[in-house]
Scaffold this motif. Structure first.
Motif, PDB file in Angstrom:
ATOM      1  N   THR C 469      88.837 -17.899  38.545  1.00  0.00           N
ATOM      2  CA  THR C 469      87.429 -17.836  38.165  1.00  0.00           C
ATOM      3  C   THR C 469      86.673 -17.294  39.368  1.00  0.00           C
ATOM      4  O   THR C 469      87.254 -17.051  40.420  1.00  0.00           O
ATOM      5  N   PHE C 470      85.380 -17.106  39.188  1.00  0.00           N
ATOM      6  CA  PHE C 470      84.589 -16.486  40.245  1.00  0.00           C
ATOM      7  C   PHE C 470      83.503 -17.418  40.731  1.00  0.00           C
ATOM      8  O   PHE C 470      82.980 -18.226  39.971  1.00  0.00           O
ATOM      9  N   GLN C 471      83.170 -17.232  42.003  1.00  0.00           N
ATOM     10  CA  GLN C 471      82.168 -18.084  42.627  1.00  0.00           C
ATOM     11  C   GLN C 471      80.829 -17.975  41.888  1.00  0.00           C
ATOM     12  O   GLN C 471      80.215 -18.968  41.531  1.00  0.00           O
ATOM     13  N   SER C 472      80.376 -16.714  41.693  1.00  0.00           N
ATOM     14  CA  SER C 472      79.208 -16.542  40.849  1.00  0.00           C
ATOM     15  C   SER C 472      79.767 -16.257  39.461  1.00  0.00           C
ATOM     16  O   SER C 472      80.547 -15.349  39.289  1.00  0.00           O
ATOM     17  N   ILE C 473      79.331 -17.026  38.492  1.00  0.00           N
ATOM     18  CA  ILE C 473      79.947 -16.955  37.166  1.00  0.00           C
ATOM     19  C   ILE C 473      79.949 -15.525  36.639  1.00  0.00           C
ATOM     20  O   ILE C 473      78.926 -14.847  36.670  1.00  0.00           O
ATOM     21  N   GLU C 547      84.543 -20.162  31.673  1.00  0.00           N
ATOM     22  CA  GLU C 547      85.290 -19.280  32.571  1.00  0.00           C
ATOM     23  C   GLU C 547      86.689 -19.855  32.800  1.00  0.00           C
ATOM     24  O   GLU C 547      87.670 -19.115  32.874  1.00  0.00           O
ATOM     25  N   ILE C 548      86.762 -21.167  32.874  1.00  0.00           N
ATOM     26  CA  ILE C 548      88.077 -21.794  33.075  1.00  0.00           C
ATOM     27  C   ILE C 548      88.948 -21.583  31.836  1.00  0.00           C
ATOM     28  O   ILE C 548      90.118 -21.231  31.938  1.00  0.00           O
ATOM     29  N   GLU C 563      84.754 -22.515  43.761  1.00  0.00           N
ATOM     30  CA  GLU C 563      83.541 -23.342  43.721  1.00  0.00           C
ATOM     31  C   GLU C 563      83.081 -23.659  42.301  1.00  0.00           C
ATOM     32  O   GLU C 563      81.943 -23.367  41.932  1.00  0.00           O
ATOM     33  N   PRO C 564      83.941 -24.257  41.520  1.00  0.00           N
ATOM     34  CA  PRO C 564      83.530 -24.520  40.130  1.00  0.00           C
ATOM     35  C   PRO C 564      82.414 -25.540  40.027  1.00  0.00           C
ATOM     36  O   PRO C 564      81.693 -25.561  39.041  1.00  0.00           O
ATOM     37  N   ALA C 565      82.227 -26.388  41.032  1.00  0.00           N
ATOM     38  CA  ALA C 565      81.221 -27.443  40.901  1.00  0.00           C
ATOM     39  C   ALA C 565      79.867 -27.038  41.455  1.00  0.00           C
ATOM     40  O   ALA C 565      78.924 -27.811  41.393  1.00  0.00           O
ATOM     41  N   ALA C 566      79.780 -25.801  41.981  1.00  0.00           N
ATOM     42  CA  ALA C 566      78.503 -25.385  42.556  1.00  0.00           C
ATOM     43  C   ALA C 566      77.412 -25.509  41.510  1.00  0.00           C
ATOM     44  O   ALA C 566      77.560 -25.020  40.385  1.00  0.00           O
ATOM     45  N   GLY C 567      76.345 -26.162  41.857  1.00  0.00           N
ATOM     46  CA  GLY C 567      75.236 -26.298  40.926  1.00  0.00           C
ATOM     47  C   GLY C 567      75.428 -27.342  39.851  1.00  0.00           C
ATOM     48  O   GLY C 567      74.662 -27.395  38.900  1.00  0.00           O
ATOM     49  N   MET C 568      76.471 -28.158  39.960  1.00  0.00           N
ATOM     50  CA  MET C 568      76.631 -29.226  38.964  1.00  0.00           C
ATOM     51  C   MET C 568      76.137 -30.535  39.560  1.00  0.00           C
ATOM     52  O   MET C 568      76.239 -30.766  40.758  1.00  0.00           O
ATOM     53  N   ASN C 569      75.640 -31.407  38.687  1.00  0.00           N
ATOM     54  CA  ASN C 569      75.238 -32.713  39.192  1.00  0.00           C
ATOM     55  C   ASN C 569      76.457 -33.633  39.202  1.00  0.00           C
ATOM     56  O   ASN C 569      77.515 -33.279  38.696  1.00  0.00           O
ATOM     57  N   PRO C 570      76.318 -34.803  39.787  1.00  0.00           N
ATOM     58  CA  PRO C 570      77.495 -35.665  39.966  1.00  0.00           C
ATOM     59  C   PRO C 570      78.229 -35.959  38.662  1.00  0.00           C
ATOM     60  O   PRO C 570      79.465 -35.949  38.644  1.00  0.00           O
ATOM     61  N   ILE C 583      94.326 -30.193  33.513  1.00  0.00           N
ATOM     62  CA  ILE C 583      94.979 -28.877  33.532  1.00  0.00           C
ATOM     63  C   ILE C 583      96.255 -28.968  34.351  1.00  0.00           C
ATOM     64  O   ILE C 583      97.311 -28.469  33.960  1.00  0.00           O
ATOM     65  N   ARG C 584      96.152 -29.636  35.493  1.00  0.00           N
ATOM     66  CA  ARG C 584      97.346 -29.776  36.329  1.00  0.00           C
ATOM     67  C   ARG C 584      98.415 -30.574  35.583  1.00  0.00           C
ATOM     68  O   ARG C 584      99.580 -30.210  35.551  1.00  0.00           O
ATOM     69  N   ASP C 585      97.996 -31.660  34.929  1.00  0.00           N
ATOM     70  CA  ASP C 585      98.969 -32.479  34.217  1.00  0.00           C
ATOM     71  C   ASP C 585      99.626 -31.715  33.087  1.00  0.00           C
ATOM     72  O   ASP C 585     100.763 -31.983  32.718  1.00  0.00           O
ATOM     73  N   ASP C 586      98.897 -30.762  32.540  1.00  0.00           N
ATOM     74  CA  ASP C 586      99.476 -29.946  31.477  1.00  0.00           C
ATOM     75  C   ASP C 586     100.353 -28.848  32.043  1.00  0.00           C
ATOM     76  O   ASP C 586     100.831 -27.979  31.301  1.00  0.00           O
ATOM     77  N   GLY C 587     100.495 -28.811  33.344  1.00  0.00           N
ATOM     78  CA  GLY C 587     101.511 -27.940  33.925  1.00  0.00           C
ATOM     79  C   GLY C 587     101.011 -26.730  34.672  1.00  0.00           C
ATOM     80  O   GLY C 587     101.812 -25.865  35.034  1.00  0.00           O
ATOM     81  N   VAL C 588      99.709 -26.623  34.883  1.00  0.00           N
ATOM     82  CA  VAL C 588      99.216 -25.454  35.613  1.00  0.00           C
ATOM     83  C   VAL C 588      98.844 -25.889  37.030  1.00  0.00           C
ATOM     84  O   VAL C 588      98.091 -26.833  37.222  1.00  0.00           O
ATOM     85  N   THR C 589      99.394 -25.172  37.983  1.00  0.00           N
ATOM     86  CA  THR C 589      99.065 -25.443  39.372  1.00  0.00           C
ATOM     87  C   THR C 589      97.648 -24.951  39.644  1.00  0.00           C
ATOM     88  O   THR C 589      97.246 -23.900  39.137  1.00  0.00           O
ATOM     89  N   VAL C 590      96.890 -25.738  40.429  1.00  0.00           N
ATOM     90  CA  VAL C 590      95.486 -25.371  40.647  1.00  0.00           C
ATOM     91  C   VAL C 590      95.221 -25.195  42.139  1.00  0.00           C
ATOM     92  O   VAL C 590      95.666 -25.994  42.959  1.00  0.00           O
ATOM     93  N   VAL C 591      94.527 -24.120  42.471  1.00  0.00           N
ATOM     94  CA  VAL C 591      94.030 -23.935  43.826  1.00  0.00           C
ATOM     95  C   VAL C 591      92.506 -23.945  43.729  1.00  0.00           C
ATOM     96  O   VAL C 591      91.937 -23.227  42.907  1.00  0.00           O
ATOM     97  N   LEU C 592      91.876 -24.769  44.574  1.00  0.00           N
ATOM     98  CA  LEU C 592      90.468 -25.067  44.370  1.00  0.00           C
ATOM     99  C   LEU C 592      89.684 -24.852  45.662  1.00  0.00           C
ATOM    100  O   LEU C 592      89.997 -25.449  46.686  1.00  0.00           O
ATOM    101  N   ILE C 593      88.681 -23.996  45.589  1.00  0.00           N
ATOM    102  CA  ILE C 593      87.728 -23.895  46.696  1.00  0.00           C
ATOM    103  C   ILE C 593      86.531 -24.720  46.296  1.00  0.00           C
ATOM    104  O   ILE C 593      86.033 -24.581  45.168  1.00  0.00           O
TER     105      ILE C 593
END
Lengths: 303, 233, 639, 375
Positions: C469-473, C547-548, C563-570, C583-593
């Motif tokens: 995904t992209f930093q700016s949607i 986007e995900i 940065e998927p959480a940018a601009g999200m509230n808690p 997603i990870r549990d369903d078998g996809v490896t995730v790399v997260l900034i």
């Protein structure tokens, strides 16, 4: 002989350069290819020739005219072109500020078609003679002959380009123009009246296009309602050659195009009928090798 | 000082603000918090004239600003530092700051000096183009540009967005400093914890309506706020 | 008596096609339109109008063909008329100069050549389209426009000056009228039906193409070329396909034009024609099927009938003044074209209570209840022996002298969530860009499993199971939510272009499968209700999730989230956290900034920290959080 | 959907209305006039249109053709070949139209010819000179001689009468320029001359310096231009600007008073041939010139004159065949013999072309005058 061809091309290039700068300015600020510059170009030539005549035929009737000297008619015609450009902006482009990108382009085409028809209505279908404002014998340097008028054209064009480049680079109004181009909303937030800046840019560009039309008409001795089409296309090509959005680049693009055309038409055997193709071929090759144009900066893909 | 009354704003057929009231008094920091799409940015954009309200009134010291064109508002003293910083990317830091004082001829260089002393990082980079700055520096530039407009009221939209924890702290520190120097601030923040920590009063916006308002310290104790915006389970 | 409705099978057309059509044209409407078209020449008061209708239909084909390039693929082409010229000249040269003059064959015996040439010239024009399109592929927007303009002019100028081949301005005369087995179609009405057939064929073919995965690929490229590429679309190939496909129809109708006129010369292929065609496409509504056709009909008929108005006959220039004014007025009041800008919005989608939609919903729900496991689409290949999915060795990148990423090693292990932190400008996004091929790497090697990644396009990397995904949607904002996700299925669409046009069983089935998978993924991320809404109209947080979903649709092995959480509230951030874990549990490896430490530290198995283009720390979240370098550079004290 | 069906109804409706407007008349002799009335090259057709209108006004004042008043319907073809058949069909469908005049471009006339053929409409064109139109249809006539004939005359004139030895030729790249120049060059070489260079240029070119710079190197003793007056004027000006003083020869394309206005001093001495000379001392010519000036405020050129004669030729044909139908006009055109007019006498040969004598004209003291040397 090649020197003569170069000299020929230089003068032509100066005119292309002026139109290219007009395109580049307007493109730089609202990303619009304003094809109506062709008709502003035409209007410049017609107003200049009309003001400096004793009488002209308008709508088929003879109308007396002030018979102004060229040096007075020229600035008046440039002012007229600027006002016409401003009017067009207000009527045909401003309502489309938030429309899809191609909409103003199509509107420009509409304006262009309309003004061409209007030109035909007013001035008729024949070419109107444009008397040479600077007579005198040709200037001979070595084995190169140039008309005094050509030298004047070169000087005026260079002067106009330099003044404009300076204006955009180093004055507050130029700063506001660049700011409006780069981020209109942010420009509004710092208090810039973006609409007015756009209008000013259009008027400046139109003044240049009008000036180019006057010089072109004077040089080739005529004014005609269709005269703007081809030179404007060339000016657009020149703007792209130079890297659209870049003022010195656009002028340089015009020069390059003028010289290449003159050399191609003169030195390539049987090249004359292909001269328009030569310009486009150069453009194609250049864009292929250097997609951002001669002086353009390649913008990095944001990700 | 700034008063917003019964403001309605539409995007096409969607009503983004459904009649909100808001007040900022002189010398305050007021925080505006809320979820995504609640209408926080819309509120700021409407106050600064980028959006036109369908109905409602915006007044500054009793002067009606609702019909004043957007570009005039910064001259009226309402300065909006937009979300995502929005510096002029291909202009130098100095040019960006000078544009902040657009239309004003007097004391520009004095103000420039003040901004540079507030943000020494910007002084170091005054001839660099804005796009070459880091995110934090760009945020400083955006705020600095706003200060150049001599705001009566400074509106900051998500100044911490996309910044790392250290920078977030720095930016909030700077906001406090600016406030202590006498500025009135309206702050929109996703980071409700930090915002409530520095604000005097706060409003909570949900789906285009004001649902809560009060002293920031009170709201920070409000269980609903703690649950929704401070991330407590 | 009421007959209970049998739920129809799920029809992907329902949701995707209508919006693309611009104006909704159902079967009844089509029938009526067909009847009007068939009746038109009979109803016309004189042959003059039939001639105008013929011209109108020629322009329908041209503007529809150009619409593929301009409206769908988003490539502003100002040289399209060149393909029309190729068709016209090809058939004229072959028929007149080669067959009739060269070999002395009588025109009567050549009638079949016209029909053959329709196809051959179409293919030839398509080939020329590819040849001309190739050097323009790197260009964007206005540069492209100018270059195509240049090509168009070059073709015209060559046609003017290459007298030996084209007979120059004098043109080629004596091209026989279309004929069937020696019966010459002299009557304008018969000629009208020929061109009506061709126009029908063109609109039909184009509508099939754009309502398939190919059309989605074109629109995706138009909306955001880079993202299209990252979705696995080989953008250059699809751009060339658009050129070729559009050119085919121009070449085809060029053949008809030459035989209709019995004459060709370069004056028919001027720059003005190009401008006119672009104007027709925009006025009618670019990116809609019927818009350009409508624009063509209105323009041609208006300009043609104006010829009979006495005032216009006396002041012919007013015809074009009026048209110019009309263009300006039309653009101001319909900036998206007459048929453009009619989009299904959030509210309308729920109001879209047709039985068909209801059946859809029921069907989809049924599928869900039948216990389809969403993770099924996230099928994974077996992890490699070392458990490392992605290994980067000494990769680096620089822009304009600035080294944004110094040589860095990074490995991503199967099944983990890897967090990446660091201040702005530290090179986090650059790492993503280098791995996904968006930015060229200067040095180093990347391996996916055992496979060494060469210097390839982003789409090729997506094919290796890497999504991002992209930093700016960056959504395809003008497409619906569902279409956005369906773009992700692009790599699995194996039906070739011809079977798409033919709509073979294979092509249909594939489309249905993609549709179903997309709906299920939307349910997986909780956006199913919004599937028919335009992506750009979604609230911010939903856009992130969309986007995900779109990235997951490519069935990645590794998902990179920037940065998927940018601009999200808690609250939203927490929901995002559980989605990432799922997603990870369903078998996809995730790399997260991520800058939101609460999220990152909570979900990550491992964390890597960057500063100034260098890796400064690596380890468990706790280790990294305690690392003094990280604290100094990024977290600050007391974190 | 509703939009589209409504549109269909609308279109058909509009067609019906337009057709209703179109009918009318019946009591009038209707001449169709097709030509390029808009766009860059509109001047030729507007000149023809004016010439024809003048003739029609005169004829109507004198009682019309066979006692019927004459009217003219002008249709703009914009110089686009695709408009050729449409315009032709419009005239064919309009039963009132019994003859068609005009045509600016051979490329528009050529695709129109088969349509006229089908509806048996006689055509009398006045500006298209392409040899390809010769014999293209028995319905197609023109009262302007072909390029081949005219060019050859000029070639012989240049070599034999003017005594030029070396000529640089320039031509506009199209039917007209290519045809006339090829004929010129062949005739000139046949008479012993040498063509030192032959360059083409596109119609509408403004800048001739590249070509002229090359021509200057060859130092010919004459320059021939196969083209139209706007280009003639620019070539002359630019050549003089480069210091070239050679005599310049033009074609009938130069035969327009505008040449002198545009070219000024530079075109002084330019020699060309024409079918029409406004200065010639004949009562008919003088009457035409005066009437034209009075009506349109400008000098007539040869296209105006040719179209003027074309209308009188149609009148004569109608009178000879004794009727105003298409059929009668077609028959009558074949019967016209040595009809006098302002451009000389008119007779059509087998292929519909007109054989005639050319006049050689020079610019002298800013005016057109018969050249001193005539064949």
């Amino acid at each position: 002989m090649i020197e003569q061809h170069l000299a020929n091309g230089l003068m032509l290039g100066a005119i292309y350069g002026l139109i290219a700068v007009a395109f580049t300015m307007v493109y730089g600020i609202i990303e619009l290819v304003n094809l109506a510059f062709g008709e502003i170009f035409m209007s410049g030539a017609f107003v200049a020739v009309t003001l400096s005549a004793t009488a002209v035929v308008l709508f088929g009737t003879v109308v007396p005219m002030p018979d102004l000297p060229f040096w007075l008619a020229l600035p008046l015609a440039v002012v007229f072109a600027a006002i016409l450009g401003g009017l067009i902006e207000r009527i045909a482009y401003k309502p489309l500020r938030r429309a899809p990108r191609l909409a103003p382009f199509i509107s420009a085409i509409g304006v262009s078609i309309f003004l061409q028809g209007l030109g035909q209505s007013i001035f008729g279908t024949s070419e109107t003679p444009f008397p040479n404002p600077v007579g005198g014998p040709p200037i001979i340097i070595g084995n190169v002959r140039v008309q005094p008028l050509s030298v004047l054209i070169l000087v005026i064009a260079l002067g106009a380009m330099a003044a404009l480049a300076l204006l955009v680079r180093s004055t507050p109004i130029g700063r506001a123009m660049r700011a409006s181009a780069q981020d209109p909303d942010a420009a509004t937030l710092v208090g810039i009246n973006v609409d007015r800046i756009i209008l000013v840019t259009f008027m400046l560009g139109s003044a240049l296009a009008g000036l180019a039309g006057i010089l072109y008409g004077a040089n080739f001795g005529f004014a005609h309602y269709y005269m703007g089409f081809i030179p404007t296309l060339k000016g657009l090509v020149a703007a792209v050659l130079g890297g659209i959005g870049n003022i010195p680049g656009a002028f340089l693009g015009g020069m390059v195009l003028g010289i290449v055309e003159s050399l191609g038409a003169g030195l390539v055997p049987g090249g004359a009928p292909y001269r328009d193709a030569i310009g486009f071929a150069i453009l194609t090759i250049l864009l292929w090798l250097r997609p951002q144009g001669l002086l353009g900066v390649r913008l990095r893909e944001r990700a | 000082m700034l008063r917003v009354a019964d403001l309605h704003v539409h995007y096409g057929s969607i009503e983004a603000l459904k009649g909100i009231d808001l007040e900022v008094r002189e010398g305050e920091i007021v925080a505006l918090i809320g979820g995504n799409g609640a209408g926080k940015t819309t509120t700021l954009k409407t106050i600064s004239g980028l959006l036109r309200p369908t109905s409602g009134r915006i007044t500054l010291w009793d002067r009606d600003l609702t019909q004043v064109p957007a570009y005039r508002l910064s001259h009226e003293g309402i300065v909006h530092v937009p979300e995502g910083r929005r510096c002029f990317p291909r202009m130098s830091v100095r040019e960006n700051l000078l544009l902040g004082a657009w239309g004003r001829k007097t004391d520009v260089s004095a103000d420039l000096g003040r901004v540079f002393s507030l943000f020494p990082r910007l002084a170091e980079r005054s001839n660099q183009v804005a796009m070459s700055l880091s995110g934090g520096e760009q945020q400083m530039l955006a705020i600095g540009r706003g200060l150049m407009g001599r705001p009566k009221i400074l509106m900051l939209d998500e100044p911490s967005m996309g910044l790392g924890p250290m920078l977030v702290k720095l930016i909030f520190q700077l906001i406090t400093e600016i406030h202590e120097a006498g500025a009135t601030i309206l702050l929109v923040e996703q980071n409700a914890r930090m915002a409530l920590a520095i604000a005097d009063r706060a409003y909570v916006l949900e789906s285009g309506r004001m649902v809560l308002e009060g002293a920031a310290s009170d709201l920070a104790q409000n269980p609903a706020v703690r649950r929704s915006y401070l991330g407590e389970k | 008596m009421r007959i209970p409705r049998v739920p129809r099978p799920l029809r992907p057309r329902v949701l995707t096609s209508r919006r693309q059509l611009g104006a909704v044209l159902d079967r009844r409407g089509l029938l009526l339109l067909g009847l009007v078209a068939i009746a038109a020449p009979v109803a016309a008061p004189s042959d003059f109008f039939v001639r105008i209708f013929i011209l109108a239909l020629i322009y329908v084909v041209l503007s529809s063909g150009l619409n593929v390039v301009v409206g769908y693929a988003g490539l502003l082409d100002l040289g399209y008329v060149a393909f029309y010229a190729v068709g016209a000249y090809y058939t004229s040269i072959l028929t007149v100069r080669v067959a009739i003059e060269g070999w002395g064959i009588s025109p009567q015996d050549l009638w079949w050549l016209f029909f053959l040439d329709l196809v051959v010239a179409g293919l030839l024009a398509a080939l020329v389209g590819v040849l001309l399109g190739y050097p323009t592929l790197r260009l964007r927007g206005d540069y492209l426009a100018i270059m195509t303009l240049g090509f168009g002019e070059i073709v015209r100028i060559v046609a003017t000056n290459w007298v030996d081949l084209t007979n120059g301005v004098a043109g080629i005369r004596g091209v026989p009228l279309p004929a069937v087995d020696g019966y010459v179609l002299r009557s304008p009405v018969l000629l009208y039906y020929v061109v009506l057939g061709l126009a029908g064929l063109a609109v039909f073919g184009i509508s099939r193409a754009v309502r398939s995965y190919v059309g989605r690929a074109w629109i995706a490229i138009r909306e955001d070329e880079l993202v299209a590429e990252v979705m696995g679309i080989h953008a250059q190939r699809y751009k060339l396909l658009a050129y070729a496909f559009g050119a085919f129809y121009a070449g085809m109708i060029g053949v008809f034009f030459a035989h209709l006129q019995q004459y060709v010369n370069p004056q028919s292929f001027t720059f003005w024609e190009n401008i006119l065609l672009v104007a027709l496409v925009i006025l009618g509504g670019q990116g809609t099927i019927w818009g350009p056709a409508l624009g063509a009909v209105i323009w041609t008929v208006a300009a043609g009938t104006a010829l009979s108005v006495p005032f216009v006959q006396q002041h012919p220039e007013t015809r074009f003044m009026a048209l110019g004014l009309l263009v300006v007025v039309a653009v101001i009041f319909f900036p998206k074209g007459l048929l453009g800008g009619r989009k299904l919005r959030l509210e309308e989608s729920s109001a879209n209570g047709s039985e068909e939609a209801a059946a859809d919903r029921q069907q989809a729900r049924g599928a869900g209840e039948a216990g389809v496991d969403p993770g099924r689409f996230l099928s994974l290949p077996a992890p490699d022996p070392n458990g490392v999915l992605l290994r980067c060795s000494a990769i680096s990148a620089s822009f304009g002298g600035l080294q944004a990423l110094k040589p860095t090693d990074l490995e991503v292990r199967a099944g983990e969530i890897l967090g990446i932190i660091g201040p702005n400008g530290a090179g986090k996004t650059t790492i993503f860009n280098v791995i996904t091929g968006v930015v060229p790497r200067r040095t180093g090697e990347i391996r996916v499993g055992e496979h060494v990644v060469g210097r390839v396009r982003p789409s090729a990397i997506t094919r290796l199971g890497i999504a991002r995904t992209f930093q700016s949607i960056r959504l395809f904002r003008e497409m619906t939510v569902l279409e956005n996700v369906m773009v992700g299925a692009h790599m699995r669409m194996r039906a070739n272009f011809l079977s798409v046009l033919w709509r073979t069983g294979h092509a249909r089935m594939q489309e249905r499968t993609a549709h179903r998978e997309a709906e299920e993924l939307l349910r997986y991320v909780g956006l199913w209700e919004y599937r028919a809404a335009e992506a750009g109209s979604l609230p911010y947080g939903f856009q992130r999730r969309l986007e995900i979903a779109r990235a997951l649709m490519t069935r990645p092995r590794v998902l990179f989230l920037d940065e998927p959480a940018a601009g999200m509230n808690p609250t939203e951030t927490d929901e995002l956290g559980s989605l990432i874990r799922r997603i990870r549990d369903d078998g996809v490896t995730v790399v997260l900034i991520e800058h939101v430490m609460r999220l990152l530290m909570e979900v990550s198995d491992r964390v890597v920290a960057f500063e100034q283009g260098e890796k400064i720390a690596e380890g468990t979240p706790a280790e990294v959080q305690a690392n003094p370098l990280v604290i100094e550079a990024y977290l600050g004290p007391e974190s | 959907m509703r939009l589209i069906s409504r549109l269909g109804v609308l279109l058909v409706g509009a067609a019906v209305v337009a057709a209703a407007c179109q009918g009318g008349g019946g009591q009038k002799f209707t001449i169709g006039f097709g030509g390029t009335l808009t766009g860059e090259f509109a001047a030729f057709a507007t000149n023809m249109q004016k010439g024809a209108q003048l003739a029609i006004d005169e004829i109507n004042a004198a009682g019309g053709i066979n006692g019927v008043q004459v009217e003219m319907i002008s249709v703009d073809d914009r110089g686009e070949p695709k408009e050729g058949p449409v315009v032709a069909q419009q005239f064919c469908d309009n039963k009132a139209v019994s003859v068609v005049l005009g045509y600016s471009f051979s490329s528009v006339a050529l695709p129109a010819v088969p349509i006229y053929d089908q509806c048996q409409m006689p055509v009398l064109a006045s500006a298209v000179t392409s040899p390809k139109l010769s014999g293209s249809s028995k319905y197609f006539h023109r009262n302007v001689p072909t390029d081949a004939y005219q060019g050859a005359q000029m070639g012989e004139y240049a070599a034999k009468i003017l005594g030029l030895k070396q000529i640089a030729s320039l031509h506009q790249v199209d039917d007209y320029g290519n045809g006339v120049t090829e004929a010129f060059e062949n005739a000139f070489k046949g008479a012993g001359g040498e063509i030192v260079s032959s360059d083409g240029y596109q119609l509408g070119t403004k800048d001739f310096l590249p070509i002229l710079t090359n021509v200057q190197q060859k130092n010919p003793d004459g320059i021939f231009i196969g083209g139209f007056y706007p280009e003639d004027a620019k070539i002359a000006q630019q050549a003089r600007g480069l210091g070239m003083q050679q005599p310049i020869l033009g074609t009938d394309g130069a035969a327009n008073p505008e040449l002198i206005q545009l070219g000024g001093d530079a075109v002084e001495g330019l020699v060309f041939y024409a079918t029409f000379d406004p200065t010639i001392d004949l009562p008919a010519v003088k009457k035409f010139v005066d009437a034209y000036k009075a009506k349109f405020n400008e000098e007539p050129n040869s296209w105006a004159a040719l179209a003027y004669d074309a209308v009188y030729t149609v009148k004569k044909a109608a009178e000879l065949a004794g009727g105003n139908s298409r059929d009668k006009i077609q028959t009558g055109l074949g019967m016209v013999k040595d009809l006098p007019g302002v451009t000389g006498t008119t007779t059509f040969d087998q292929s519909g072309d007109r054989a005639m004598k050319l006049l050689f004209i020079a610019v002298k003291d800013g005016k057109f005058a018969l050249a001193e040397k005539q064949p």
